[in-house]
Design an enzyme around this catalytic site. Sequence first.
Site, PDB file in Angstrom:
ATOM      1  N   LYS A 174       0.700  -1.452  -0.628  1.00 55.03           N
ATOM      2  CA  LYS A 174       0.288  -0.133  -0.146  1.00 55.03           C
ATOM      3  C   LYS A 174       0.387   0.978  -0.374  1.00 55.03           C
ATOM      4  O   LYS A 174       1.567   1.067   0.596  1.00 55.03           O
ATOM      5  CB  LYS A 174      -0.499   0.091   1.201  1.00 55.03           C
ATOM      6  N   CYS A 234      -1.723  10.322  -6.612  1.00 55.48           N
ATOM      7  CA  CYS A 234      -2.854   9.612  -5.513  1.00 55.48           C
ATOM      8  C   CYS A 234      -4.176  11.047  -5.781  1.00 55.48           C
ATOM      9  O   CYS A 234      -3.463  11.830  -5.571  1.00 55.48           O
ATOM     10  CB  CYS A 234      -2.675   9.505  -3.920  1.00 55.48           C
TER      11      CYS A 234
END
Length: 312
Positions: A45, A131
């Site tokens: 992650k 992101c």
Amino acid sequence: MTDLQTSIGDFQFDNVFMNASGVRCYTEEDLDALAQSDAGTFVTKSATQAKRLGNPSPRYARLELGSINSMGLPNEGLDYYLNYALKFQEKHPGQWIFLSVAGLTMEENLAMAHTIEESDFNGLVEFNLSCPNVPGKPQTGYDFDRTKELLTNLFTFFTKPAGVKLPPYFDLAQFDQMAAILNQFPLQFVNSINSLGNGLMIDPETDTALIKPKGGFGGIGGAYAKPFALANVRAFSQRLDPKIQLIGTGGVTNGRDAYDLILAGASLVQVGTLLQEEGPAVFTRLSRELQAVMQTKGYTNLSDFKGQLKTQ
Ligand code: DHB
């Protein structure tokens, strides 16, 4: 034998499939399950320096043809994933994994890069420039000057094998500009694409946005992403120095989707939404389906068709 072996630089992998960062790679338990699956490797992650809880829930929803998410970078912090990677590499010599890093500022990215540089980590690092879900933090990958500045600062000291995860681009001039920047740096790979940023979906029963953060805006993944993933992989494979390899991410729901990404030039194929929905056994199915497509074409290796897209 139909072989799904592949490589990025000097790193060899037995299977072309892996997870897309963010999906089922948050905890040690998640990562162990990926390690035990048929995936050829896996990525952790995206990490920040400190642990983050992320955005309020609901922050992921399944859609008819994919998913919407605005997780907000929940993660256990870089040390957690780096320690996992160090333990993993000790237990599994000859296997290589990816650490994903997503600092919220240039300074945070550089600080994490220093930590990794000074560690014994021997895998690959994916710098996530895409992101879309942290309120008030634009994606670095849509700011060409900032991308160049970050990579310039990074490669003054960073010597480990590294790549970048990019957002989708929609204009050919953007491919030209970004490729011209990326070609100036010793990157091992470029990973295209992250989710289609800031979509919105509405529940028809309640007239309410499907997810809570950011007024319902979130990254779109799954089948919706496939044509954009293909175009981004293809466009970069035509523009990047051949030393920079492509990782294809977006829109894989079956073996043919993976075959298409490889035709467009991908050396590894990441699976996001489908892995979220089906779990790590999906790699077994996708491998079988990709091998079946290859067999009908008379191919035994990925190199028989990688980058061989025909145009009219
Ligand atoms: C998150 C989503 C992304 O697409 C990404 O690249 C990194 C983090 C998130 O919301 O957690």
